[in-house]
Write an enzyme that holds these catalytic residues in place. Structure first.
Site, short mmCIF file in Angstrom:
data_model
loop_
_atom_site.label_atom_id
_atom_site.label_comp_id
_atom_site.label_asym_id
_atom_site.label_seq_id
_atom_site.Cartn_x
_atom_site.Cartn_y
_atom_site.Cartn_z
N HIS A 11 40.02 43.49 46.75
CA HIS A 11 38.43 43.78 46.64
C HIS A 11 37.82 42.52 47.34
CE1 HIS A 11 38.59 40.54 43.76
NE2 HIS A 11 39.31 41.21 43.03
N ARG A 62 35.01 45.28 40.31
CA ARG A 62 35.04 44.67 41.45
C ARG A 62 36.01 45.57 42.59
NH1 ARG A 62 37.63 41.57 37.82
NH2 ARG A 62 39.83 40.72 38.47
N GLU A 89 44.29 43.68 38.03
CA GLU A 89 44.94 42.41 38.44
C GLU A 89 45.87 42.09 37.18
OE1 GLU A 89 45.77 40.17 40.34
OE2 GLU A 89 43.94 39.06 40.93
N HIS A 188 43.71 44.44 43.74
CA HIS A 188 43.51 43.14 43.57
C HIS A 188 44.87 42.20 44.14
CE1 HIS A 188 40.48 44.17 40.30
NE2 HIS A 188 41.35 45.01 40.22
#
Length: 258
Positions: A11, A62, A89, A188
């Site tokens: 991202h 995100r 993540e 991520h």
């Protein structure tokens, strides 16, 4: 021989990336620069002729917002976006919210590198006294996962990220690729690194040195078994990409005195 192509994307820069803090499962938004990175990524992919049939993201904003911005810049807003916690993540446990450079000063750069980059080392787990525990585990987005909230991680090594990601890759993403659909994965830094380790057969020791900058699309060419047949290609201006990689690597170092 290359049979499939997949685009993997970390991202755009998040607010806590900018502040050099362990963000992990805290739902921080993209920074102003992160929005620009995602838009530039979409323009680059459009210029190079890419189209997508489906996009996979994590449950974190995100990751989702990056996918939206990329598709908007590509004029492909209609493409379905499928979300899963399994692309989240890495869970940094008790380290969440802490500043990496300050930690390097207190614990040493090598220890911070182990926490950030090693394959098998799990950081101390988050517990209910942590300032972000309730924000994470009371979040409604985790109410409909394929595991209960009690089974969600409290800290993860990169190996554990791969362990929870692989069932989703094998059962959901992989079949889409094999069916001939064009796939973008907007995830991520560590979920992307874990997937690269699997697809490229990267060793436990070598994965420590794999760094992905934010907002930079990665082209993967896979064989019929969904294994990489060529080295990954980071698309875009190579000088800027190398500078961005160095910036990520320097996040875990002591900041020089002003």
């Amino acid at each position: 021989m290359s049979k499939y192509k997949v685009i993997l994307l970390r991202h755009g820069e998040g607010e806590w990336n900018k502040e050099n803090r362990f963000c992990s499962w805290v739902d921080q938004k993209l920074s102003t620069d992160g929005v620009k990175e995602a838009q530039a990524c979409g323009r680059l992919l459009r210029e190079q002729g890419y189209t997508f049939d489906v996009v996979f993201t994590s449950l974190l904003s995100r990751s989702v917002h990056t996918a939206w911005l990329v598709l908007e810049a590509m004029r492909q807003e209609w493409v379905p976006v499928v979300k899963s916690w399994r692309l989240n993540e890495r869970h940094y446990g008790a380290l969440i919210g802490l500043n990496r450079a300050e930690m390097a000063l207190n614990h040493g750069e090598q220890q911070v590198k182990v926490w950030r980059r090693s394959y098998n080392v799990t950081p101390p787990p988050i517990d209910q006294s942590h300032p972000y525990y309730q924000e994470i585990y009371n979040d409604r987005r985790y109410s409909n996962c394929d595991v209960s909230k009690d089974e969600l991680p409290r800290a993860e090594s990169l190996k554990q990220v791969l362990d929870r990601l692989l069932p989703y890759w094998d059962g959901t993403v992989g079949p889409e690729i094999r069916s001939g659909r064009s796939v973008l994965i907007s995830a991520h830094g560590n979920s992307c690194r874990a997937l690269l380790k699997h697809l490229e057969g990267i060793s436990d020791s070598d994965i420590v040195n794999v760094t992905l900058p934010t907002g930079t699309p990665v082209l993967l060419e896979l064989d019929e078994n969904l294994r990489a047949v060529k080295p990954r290609q980071l698309l875009g201006d190579q000088v800027k990409i190398q500078a961005a990689i160095k910036m990520v690597e320097d996040q875990g170092k002591v900041k020089p005195a002003a």
